[in-house]
Design an enzyme around this catalytic site. Structure first.
Site, PDB file in Angstrom:
ATOM      1  N   ALA A 105      31.936 -67.205 -47.331  1.00 54.31           N
ATOM      2  CA  ALA A 105      30.356 -67.218 -47.196  1.00 54.31           C
ATOM      3  C   ALA A 105      29.589 -66.507 -48.447  1.00 54.31           C
ATOM      4  O   ALA A 105      30.126 -66.172 -49.113  1.00 54.31           O
ATOM      5  CB  ALA A 105      30.387 -65.975 -45.916  1.00 54.31           C
ATOM      6  N   HIS A 106      28.079 -67.113 -48.445  1.00 48.08           N
ATOM      7  CA  HIS A 106      27.477 -66.389 -49.388  1.00 48.08           C
ATOM      8  C   HIS A 106      26.432 -65.088 -49.060  1.00 48.08           C
ATOM      9  O   HIS A 106      26.148 -65.284 -47.709  1.00 48.08           O
ATOM     10  CB  HIS A 106      26.358 -67.241 -50.069  1.00 48.08           C
ATOM     11  CG  HIS A 106      27.539 -68.922 -49.977  1.00 48.08           C
ATOM     12  ND1 HIS A 106      27.310 -69.363 -52.109  1.00 48.08           N
ATOM     13  CD2 HIS A 106      28.499 -69.666 -49.896  1.00 48.08           C
ATOM     14  CE1 HIS A 106      27.987 -70.207 -51.776  1.00 48.08           C
ATOM     15  NE2 HIS A 106      28.884 -69.840 -50.369  1.00 48.08           N
ATOM     16  N   PRO A 107      25.801 -64.715 -49.937  1.00 51.45           N
ATOM     17  CA  PRO A 107      24.839 -62.925 -49.105  1.00 51.45           C
ATOM     18  C   PRO A 107      23.643 -64.268 -49.782  1.00 51.45           C
ATOM     19  O   PRO A 107      23.421 -64.834 -49.954  1.00 51.45           O
ATOM     20  CB  PRO A 107      25.233 -62.712 -50.783  1.00 51.45           C
ATOM     21  CG  PRO A 107      25.743 -63.123 -52.029  1.00 51.45           C
ATOM     22  CD  PRO A 107      26.501 -64.460 -51.233  1.00 51.45           C
TER      23      PRO A 107
END
Length: 223
Positions: free
Chosen positions: A91-93
């Site tokens: 997951a990316h911020p």
């Protein structure tokens, strides 16, 4: 000078595959891309080109079909995972100035310690779940026992036991059984029985849609 760097990729993959087959000797392994710290239960089947991260735990008698990726996930017993699925992957911020790991990850261009862990919250898949091909299950999502995820779905929220969901994002479609039947199955926890008990009562599983006429599965062991 290390010989390994001069080996063709197909030979490297073959060596990794042999190592995986040896390590997980009670499983059926057809992919070399299984981290040696991943946990695989009894008779798990991993088909071609599946990537299994070290943060994965897959229960007995479950299988993962070709080209799927299992990231940070705990998967129960007797699960069926289709082709090209992604479960608990990076997951990316979304609230940082950038979503690029080259600016926040361990290998960032600033040569500083990473400030975001892309694998942080496990996806939890219950027992006897069917994940249709091309489905994506986000980190932190819990899929209840006996649930079915429609092909091509993107699951962003928890899914109730024995429910069927589908779509982008995935939405509730219907329950597989009525409440009495769902409660019956959840209380039985048949997936926890020893293989011997399951085999001795194979006729119950082979009844098809007439399975409900039988008594509590926990009582089978006493017969």
């Amino acid at each position: 000078m290390r010989l390994k760097q001069y080996l063709p990729q197909f030979l490297k993959d073959y060596i990794l595959l042999i190592k995986a087959k040896i390590k997980y000797r009670e499983c059926e392994i057809y992919s070399p891309y299984i981290h040696n710290q991943a946990k695989l239960g009894l008779r798990v089947k991993i088909l071609k080109n599946v990537i299994v991260y070290k943060t994965s735990d897959i229960g007995d008698y479950s299988y993962v079909n070709s080209n799927s990726v299992i990231g940070i996930a705990k998967i129960g017993k007797f699960c069926s995972i289709g082709y090209n699925c992604q479960i608990g992957v990076e997951a990316h911020p979304t609230n940082f100035i950038s979503t690029s790991p080259y600016l926040y990850g361990d290998d960032n261009i600033f040569r500083q310690k990473g400030i975001y862990n892309e694998l942080h919250t496990a996806s939890i898949i219950g027992n006897d779940c069917w994940i249709g091909s091309n489905a994506v299950i986000m980190q932190g999502v819990t899929i209840g026992d006996g649930a079915i995820i429609g092909a091509g779905s993107v699951v962003t929220k928890d899914v109730q036991p024995y429910s069927i969901v589908g779509g982008v994002p995935a939405k509730f479609i219907r329950y597989r059984f009525d409440k009495e039947e769902r409660d019956y199955l959840l209380s039985s926890k048949w997936w926890e029985l020893e293989e011997k008990s399951l085999i001795e009562n194979k006729d119950i599983f082979l009844e098809g849609k007439n399975w409900i006429k039988h008594r509590s599965i926990r009582e089978w062991e006493k017969q």
